[in-house]
Scaffold this motif. Structure first.
Motif, mmCIF file in Angstrom:
data_model
loop_
_atom_site.group_PDB
_atom_site.id
_atom_site.type_symbol
_atom_site.label_atom_id
_atom_site.label_comp_id
_atom_site.label_asym_id
_atom_site.label_seq_id
_atom_site.Cartn_x
_atom_site.Cartn_y
_atom_site.Cartn_z
ATOM 1 N N GLN A 62 70.447 33.332 15.636
ATOM 2 C CA GLN A 62 69.829 34.289 16.552
ATOM 3 C C GLN A 62 70.017 35.728 16.086
ATOM 4 N N GLU A 63 71.244 36.092 15.719
ATOM 5 C CA GLU A 63 71.513 37.464 15.298
ATOM 6 C C GLU A 63 70.828 37.790 13.972
ATOM 7 N N ALA A 64 70.813 36.822 13.058
ATOM 8 C CA ALA A 64 70.138 37.042 11.779
ATOM 9 C C ALA A 64 68.642 37.245 11.991
ATOM 10 N N ASN A 65 68.054 36.469 12.889
ATOM 11 C CA ASN A 65 66.635 36.637 13.175
ATOM 12 C C ASN A 65 66.356 37.985 13.837
ATOM 13 N N ALA A 66 67.272 38.437 14.687
ATOM 14 C CA ALA A 66 67.113 39.752 15.317
ATOM 15 C C ALA A 66 67.180 40.858 14.266
ATOM 16 N N LEU A 67 68.077 40.697 13.298
ATOM 17 C CA LEU A 67 68.153 41.658 12.199
ATOM 18 C C LEU A 67 66.852 41.689 11.416
ATOM 19 N N HIS A 68 66.344 40.502 11.113
ATOM 20 C CA HIS A 68 65.100 40.416 10.354
ATOM 21 C C HIS A 68 63.977 41.144 11.086
ATOM 22 N N ALA A 69 63.918 40.984 12.395
ATOM 23 C CA ALA A 69 62.900 41.668 13.190
ATOM 24 C C ALA A 69 63.078 43.183 13.122
ATOM 25 N N PHE A 87 64.497 44.980 10.663
ATOM 26 C CA PHE A 87 64.064 45.427 9.341
ATOM 27 C C PHE A 87 62.543 45.435 9.258
ATOM 28 N N ASP A 88 61.920 44.406 9.814
ATOM 29 C CA ASP A 88 60.472 44.262 9.736
ATOM 30 C C ASP A 88 59.758 45.372 10.502
ATOM 31 N N GLN A 89 60.356 45.829 11.597
ATOM 32 C CA GLN A 89 59.755 46.911 12.371
ATOM 33 C C GLN A 89 59.814 48.235 11.624
ATOM 34 N N TYR A 90 60.829 48.389 10.810
ATOM 35 C CA TYR A 90 60.968 49.640 10.042
ATOM 36 C C TYR A 90 60.075 49.624 8.807
ATOM 37 N N ARG A 91 60.133 48.540 8.071
ATOM 38 C CA ARG A 91 59.275 48.361 6.891
ATOM 39 C C ARG A 91 59.105 46.870 6.686
ATOM 40 N N ASP A 104 70.177 58.786 2.740
ATOM 41 C CA ASP A 104 68.916 59.504 2.547
ATOM 42 C C ASP A 104 67.804 58.572 2.074
ATOM 43 N N LEU A 105 68.154 57.633 1.209
ATOM 44 C CA LEU A 105 67.138 56.680 0.762
ATOM 45 C C LEU A 105 66.673 55.813 1.928
ATOM 46 N N LEU A 106 67.611 55.345 2.732
ATOM 47 C CA LEU A 106 67.236 54.551 3.905
ATOM 48 C C LEU A 106 66.262 55.325 4.789
ATOM 49 N N ALA A 107 66.574 56.577 5.080
ATOM 50 C CA ALA A 107 65.733 57.379 5.968
ATOM 51 C C ALA A 107 64.384 57.708 5.345
ATOM 52 N N SER A 108 64.316 57.740 4.016
ATOM 53 C CA SER A 108 63.078 58.133 3.334
ATOM 54 C C SER A 108 62.048 57.015 3.264
ATOM 55 N N ILE A 109 62.465 55.788 3.504
ATOM 56 C CA ILE A 109 61.554 54.654 3.333
ATOM 57 C C ILE A 109 60.418 54.701 4.347
ATOM 58 N N ASN A 110 60.725 55.081 5.568
ATOM 59 C CA ASN A 110 59.678 55.251 6.577
ATOM 60 C C ASN A 110 60.079 56.398 7.496
ATOM 61 N N PRO A 111 59.894 57.641 7.049
ATOM 62 C CA PRO A 111 60.366 58.798 7.822
ATOM 63 C C PRO A 111 59.685 58.959 9.175
ATOM 64 N N ASP A 112 58.577 58.260 9.394
ATOM 65 C CA ASP A 112 57.892 58.335 10.683
ATOM 66 C C ASP A 112 58.501 57.404 11.730
ATOM 67 N N LYS A 113 59.515 56.636 11.343
ATOM 68 C CA LYS A 113 60.122 55.686 12.277
ATOM 69 C C LYS A 113 61.645 55.864 12.335
ATOM 70 N N GLN A 170 63.636 56.002 14.921
ATOM 71 C CA GLN A 170 64.290 55.115 15.886
ATOM 72 C C GLN A 170 64.446 53.710 15.316
ATOM 73 N N GLU A 171 63.418 53.232 14.634
ATOM 74 C CA GLU A 171 63.494 51.909 14.022
ATOM 75 C C GLU A 171 64.555 51.885 12.919
ATOM 76 N N MET A 172 64.668 52.999 12.186
ATOM 77 C CA MET A 172 65.705 53.087 11.154
ATOM 78 C C MET A 172 67.095 52.971 11.772
ATOM 79 N N ARG A 173 67.286 53.579 12.928
ATOM 80 C CA ARG A 173 68.597 53.533 13.579
ATOM 81 C C ARG A 173 68.883 52.178 14.210
ATOM 82 N N ARG A 174 67.877 51.358 14.396
ATOM 83 C CA ARG A 174 68.145 49.976 14.817
ATOM 84 C C ARG A 174 68.761 49.188 13.666
ATOM 85 N N ILE A 175 68.379 49.538 12.457
ATOM 86 C CA ILE A 175 68.990 48.916 11.285
ATOM 87 C C ILE A 175 70.408 49.441 11.089
#
Length: 230
Positions: free
Chosen positions: A41-48, A50-54, A200-209, A211-216
């Motif tokens: 369950q937790e692994a699938n939530a993580l996958h979701a 990550f998927d929302q961010y990129r 910085d690399l993490l934040a640069s992958i999808n700078p328009d998201k 909130q989604e980055m902070r879920r990761i």
């Protein structure tokens, strides 16, 4: 129960090109298993998350007697033993996070952030080398096994592994990392720059998201503050 199928051998071989985690020859193409949804369950939530961010890649579970995992261009492969016979609490979840971080890094390269990839590579090579590389404090601080006492991961291998291992440490052991960073007596500036390059690399992958980055990485802002303080 959920049945998942392993991707082909060609995909596993391609993982070598990704700087992926340890790959074992015992992974067999076409194998299929059933896993209780509660176990993953937790692994699938993580996958979701990550998927929302990129958009990442499918996550597949295979039967193995020991915990093992790999990231490939076609998806993430994780042995069921990571969940059914964990060596430490939440092992399967942490393994999934590490491998998903590999895929995120590979799929997150765009013209707008190529300089962040170059910077991470540069800061990786700025971390000094010496005999017993995996035990050097400035590499151990980014190594999950230093915190969960598992089989060693290898952030000292290359900047791909540094990214995946550092993110995993930041996600699961932010307070311990902060204490270790505060106590670091050698090469602290090199560690600071490497840690900031990962963030910085993490934040640069999808700078328009953001909130989604902070879920990761929920502790993103706290960790940035720790590393930015002189």
């Amino acid at each position: 129960m959920k049945t998942l199928k392993l991707i082909g051998v060609a995909g596993i071989a391609a993982a070598v090109l990704l700087g992926a985690s340890r790959i074992t020859s015992s992974f067999k193409a076409g194998a299929s298993i059933s896993l209780d949804e509660e176990l993953v369950q937790e692994a699938n939530a993580l996958h979701a998350a990550f998927d929302q961010y990129r958009e990442t890649a499918p996550m597949t579970f295979v039967h193995e007697a020991e915990c093992d995992a790999a990231a490939t261009p076609q998806g993430v492969i994780i042995a069921d033993a990571c969940f059914t016979h964990p060596e430490f609490p939440r092992q399967g979840e942490q393994v999934a996070y590490h491998e998903l971080s590999h895929v995120l890094m590979q799929r997150g390269m765009y013209p707008h952030n190529l300089d962040q990839y170059d910077r991470l590579k540069s800061t990786f090579w700025d971390l000094p080398r010496a005999p017993g590389l995996d035990q050097l404090p400035w590499f151990r601080i980014f190594n999950e096994s230093h915190y969960n006492h598992s089989q060693s991961t290898h952030p000292h291998d290359d900047h791909y592994e540094l990214f995946a291992s550092a993110l995993s440490v930041f996600r699961y052991f932010p307070d311990e990392f902060a204490r270790n960073y505060d106590a670091l007596k050698e090469n602290k500036e090199a560690v600071r720059q490497a840690g900031l390059a990962v963030l910085d690399l993490l934040a640069s992958i999808n700078p328009d998201k953001p909130q989604e980055m902070r879920r990761i990485l929920p502790q993103y802002d706290k960790l940035r503050k720790v590393l930015e303080e002189e």
